[in-house]
Write a protein that holds these residues in place. Structure first.
Motif, PDB file in Angstrom:
ATOM      1  N   GLU A 596      34.441  39.175  39.329  1.00 13.17           N
ATOM      2  CA  GLU A 596      35.474  39.944  38.638  1.00 13.17           C
ATOM      3  C   GLU A 596      36.578  39.032  38.107  1.00 13.17           C
ATOM      4  O   GLU A 596      37.742  39.114  38.509  1.00 13.17           O
ATOM      5  CB  GLU A 596      36.087  40.989  39.570  1.00 13.17           C
ATOM      6  CG  GLU A 596      35.102  42.040  40.035  1.00 13.17           C
ATOM      7  CD  GLU A 596      35.741  43.036  40.994  1.00 13.17           C
ATOM      8  OE1 GLU A 596      35.595  44.248  40.752  1.00 13.17           O
ATOM      9  OE2 GLU A 596      36.391  42.604  41.960  1.00 13.17           O
ATOM     10  N   GLU A 598      38.060  39.234  35.450  1.00 11.14           N
ATOM     11  CA  GLU A 598      39.067  40.010  34.730  1.00 11.14           C
ATOM     12  C   GLU A 598      40.248  40.389  35.633  1.00 11.14           C
ATOM     13  O   GLU A 598      41.318  40.753  35.138  1.00 11.14           O
ATOM     14  CB  GLU A 598      38.447  41.274  34.141  1.00 11.14           C
ATOM     15  CG  GLU A 598      37.951  42.303  35.138  1.00 11.14           C
ATOM     16  CD  GLU A 598      36.538  42.014  35.637  1.00 11.14           C
ATOM     17  OE1 GLU A 598      35.993  42.843  36.385  1.00 11.14           O
ATOM     18  OE2 GLU A 598      35.986  40.949  35.272  1.00 11.14           O
ATOM     19  N   ARG A 599      40.067  40.276  36.943  1.00 12.11           N
ATOM     20  CA  ARG A 599      41.147  40.609  37.861  1.00 12.11           C
ATOM     21  C   ARG A 599      42.218  39.514  37.940  1.00 12.11           C
ATOM     22  O   ARG A 599      43.243  39.695  38.611  1.00 12.11           O
ATOM     23  CB  ARG A 599      40.591  40.907  39.253  1.00 12.11           C
ATOM     24  CG  ARG A 599      39.926  42.275  39.319  1.00 12.11           C
ATOM     25  CD  ARG A 599      39.239  42.490  40.661  1.00 12.11           C
ATOM     26  NE  ARG A 599      40.140  42.394  41.790  1.00 12.11           N
ATOM     27  CZ  ARG A 599      40.940  43.376  42.199  1.00 12.11           C
ATOM     28  NH1 ARG A 599      40.970  44.523  41.530  1.00 12.11           N
ATOM     29  NH2 ARG A 599      41.718  43.227  43.254  1.00 12.11           N
TER      30      ARG A 599
END
Length: 715
Positions: A596, A598-599
């Protein structure tokens, strides 16, 4: 039988007013009505004028001019006077302007003939109500204006009581009633829905009667035909059994008109008058029209009230009481349905006592949103809520609870799709999904384990007023994929902190997206003292819908775009613990997984929110940049996840300190490099040396942690 004889039998006379020659021709009945011998006569205009009240006669020209312009009848009432000027009767005239050839009236109104009828009408005697005055203007125009106003007012009434208030306030042109009653059907009995112009207890004898009672309203409901009683003698003659009950009200005329909806008589409307009313065809037409509008308004109001009662019953059944008998916590919740139809939809919240959760143990909080705002969404919501309660009561962890709930909803969708071929065109059996946030709260330690299925993240208001949106790992909404995994995220709720969970209606209503809506809600959370959760819940809803009743007029009255569900939870173990908690550092903790990246943006936003009141903007920007660099290096140069921990500590008179750590499981220590001018990496430690006041790398038992500190100068 001649036409003249028929008209005479109906007490109707004929007249012709020739404006060109200035003569008025009357038949025998018309002559009698204006006080002359009952024989045909031709008079000059001046002689005819002397028989009418001068005020009424002067108003004729305006009425005729309007009829000429619109091509309609000229209709009005005229008072007849004797030689001494005393009014002897009132007549109603309906006349049609006629032209000969191409003649048209000039500016002085000459050049046409006015041909029409004269008919006596009943006017009040001296001492009648002040509202009963002779109509000498344009009766037709007054009637149309009244009916338009009455229709608009009745259409806007929202409840039965409001409909009755509107009906009581109607001022009919020339013959306003002073007593009203609305009768409805309850099985085979006639009941009073409401009344006006009567004293308390006056409705007792009429409150409940069988339909075979010798009473005008009962006969109207039985037959569907109106009953007009112009005199007390007529009432006593036709209804001798109930006349003694009506006699004590000292009324002179009565109209009982059926209330008809969709061809079915649903009740009766009584209009009673203290002055005599002849109930001419025009007056009956007005009463009938008002009765039709009243019946429609009562039907709409009754349907709306039934829907509101059903909605309130569903809401009371499907929403639990929060926090009773659980020490150490305070809770508040709100549900605001969207406007229109049944005010119940797919949003819900719940609190569940978990196994072994007696006293200050463990509870689960659930909030969710089933797709749609209709009855089916409400039904699926009820089923899903029961399923979640069952899975939670079995002792499953948050991830397992949501996985089972997703399979449950997927099975419902799959079964509906198999059975829904007859209604596929209408979309009634289209698959529905649901977002959900499930939290397991340990009330002793404040640890919160949560799993998220496509739902907005929770938010925490800290003791010093700082509000952080807690980014959490999550999966697809429930019901889309039966094999979806829902990772669990852990956060800590300190004593005195307030946790907020809500559906997207609180954020996106009013033209906002999730980001701008969150900023609006965040300002409300920061501005509250965190003590009165009920007041805070009201403030959050008012930020979206405005103060007061959200269905009234106002700047935010049109913002009922989506259902809103909101739950607030605050740990309150004791005042001493709260004071200690307020002195603790402000901190946040989150994990950024390899899968992830994008976190990383969420990590930057966490630091910005943590430093929302940091006085040095350059230091705040530097901290965000270093966090982004540190987390990115972990994801690029290792195979594990990054654990971010940030803490703001007050140092008393010397200001505040920010300490940020990013830990990973790799044993490889970072080392400084000298990147070339065109290099795309290798500048992380260079930035740390330039921007951080102190920084370092600490080996851990498994992996390492790189950290930096910034000091905010005192004010």
């Amino acid at each position: 039988m001649r036409t003249e004889d028929v008209l005479a039998a109906l007490a109707t006379g004929l007249w012709r007013w020739d404006k060109a020659s200035g003569t008025v021709t009357l038949d025998a009945e018309a002559a009698r009505l204006i006080g002359l011998p009952a024989e045909p006569v031709r008079l000059g205009e001046a002689a005819a004028r002397s028989r009418f009240h001068p005020v009424d006669w002067n108003g004729i020209d305006g009425i005729v001019a309007l009829a000429l312009a619109e091509g309609t009848l000229a209709e009005t009432r005229l008072r007849i006077t004797d030689e001494s000027g005393r009014v002897i009767r009132t007549v109603r005239t309906r006349s049609k302007p006629l032209f000969e050839g191409s003649a048209r009236p000039g500016r002085n109104g000459r050049g046409y003939q006015l041909v029409g009828t004269l008919q006596e009408v009943v006017e009040p005697t001296s001492g009648a109500g002040a509202d009963r005055t002779a109509v000498t203007g344009d009766w037709r125009r007054s009637r149309e204006a009244f009916l338009l106003d009455a229709g608009r007012a009745l259409a806007e009434a929202r409840s039965t009581a409001e409909v009755l208030r509107v009906a009581a306030s109607l001022s009919m042109p020339g013959f306003s009633p002073d007593g009203l009653a609305v009768f409805g059907l309850s099985g085979d009995r006639l009941t009073i829905v409401g009344h006006h112009g009567h004293g308390e207890g006056d409705d007792g004898p009429f409150a409940s009667m069988t339909l075979d009672t010798d009473y005008p309203a009962a006969e109207v409901v039985r037959t569907g035909r109106a009953i007009y009683l112009p005199t007390p003698e007529e009432y006593a003659r036709r209804f001798p059994m109930t006349w003694p009950l009506a006699q004590r009200f000292e009324r002179r005329s009565w109209a009982f008109v059926p209330l008809v909806v969709a061809g079915r008589t649903t009740g009766a409307w009584m209009a009673a008058f203290k002055h005599p009313v002849a109930f001419t065809p025009d007056e009956r037409a007005v009463l009938t029209t008002v009765a039709r509008m009243l019946a429609q308004a009562l039907s709409r109001a009754g349907t709306a009230e039934s829907e509101r009662e059903l909605s309130l019953g569903l809401q009371r059944t499907m929403r639990p009481l929060l926090g009773p008998g659980i020490p150490g916590i305070r809770m508040a919740a709100r549900y605001v349905p969207t406007g229109g139809g049944l005010q119940v939809g797919g949003d819900w919240y719940d609190m569940i006592r978990l196994p072994g959760g007696a006293g200050a143990g463990r509870i689960a909080l659930v909030i969710g949103d089933v797709q749609g705002h209709d009855v089916r969404a409400a039904g699926l919501m009820g089923q899903l809520r029961i399923a979640l309660r069952a899975y939670a009561s079995e002792g499953h962890r948050p991830d397992a609870v949501l996985t089972r709930a997703s399979r449950f909803l997927y099975g419902i969708n799959d079964g509906n799709a198999a059975e829904g071929s007859p209604d596929e065109a209408s979309g009634d059996f289209a698959p529905r999904f649901a977002t959900c946030l499930y939290l397991e709260v340990d009330l002793e330690t404040g640890l919160v384990d949560l799993a998220r299925a496509g739902h907005p993240d929770p938010a925490v208001r800290m003791n010093d007023g700082t509000v952080l949106l807690r980014p959490t790992a999550g999966g697809l909404p429930l019901g889309i994929d039966p094999d979806t995994d829902y990772p669990t995220t852990r956060l800590a709720l300190e004593p005195g902190e307030t946790l907020m969970i809500c559906t997207d209606g609180l954020l996106e209503t009013g033209g906002h997206d999730l980001d701008t809506g969150w900023e609006r809600i965040r300002r409300i959370l920061e501005g509250h003292d965190g003590e009165d959760l009920e007041a805070l819940a009201d403030g959050l809803v008012e930020a979206v819908h405005g103060p007061g009743s959200h269905h009234t007029t106002g700047p935010l009255a049109d913002r009922r775009e989506d259902d809103i569900a909101l739950v607030l939870l605050s740990r309150r173990p004791g005042e001493t613990a709260v004071r200690v908690a307020r002195e603790r550092p402000r901190r946040t903790l989150m994990t950024i997984a390899q899968a992830e990246p994008e976190r990383i943006a969420a990590a930057r936003e966490q630091v910005r929110q943590l430093l929302h009141d940091w006085k040095d903007e350059d230091q705040r920007d530097a901290a965000v940049l270093m966090v982004s660099e540190m987390v990115t290096n972990v994801l690029v140069h290792t195979d594990g996840d990054a654990l971010l921990a940030a803490e703001v500590t007050c140092l008393g008179d010397t200001g505040r300190r920010l300490r940020v750590e990013v830990a990973d499981t790799s044993d490889d220590l970072p080392h400084r490099r000298d990147p070339g001018e065109m290099a795309s990496n290798g500048r992380g430690l260079v930035l740390m040396e330039m921007l951080a006041e102190t920084w370092g790398v600490d080996p851990r038992g498994e992996g390492k942690a790189i950290w930096f500190e910034l000091h905010e100068p005192p004010v």
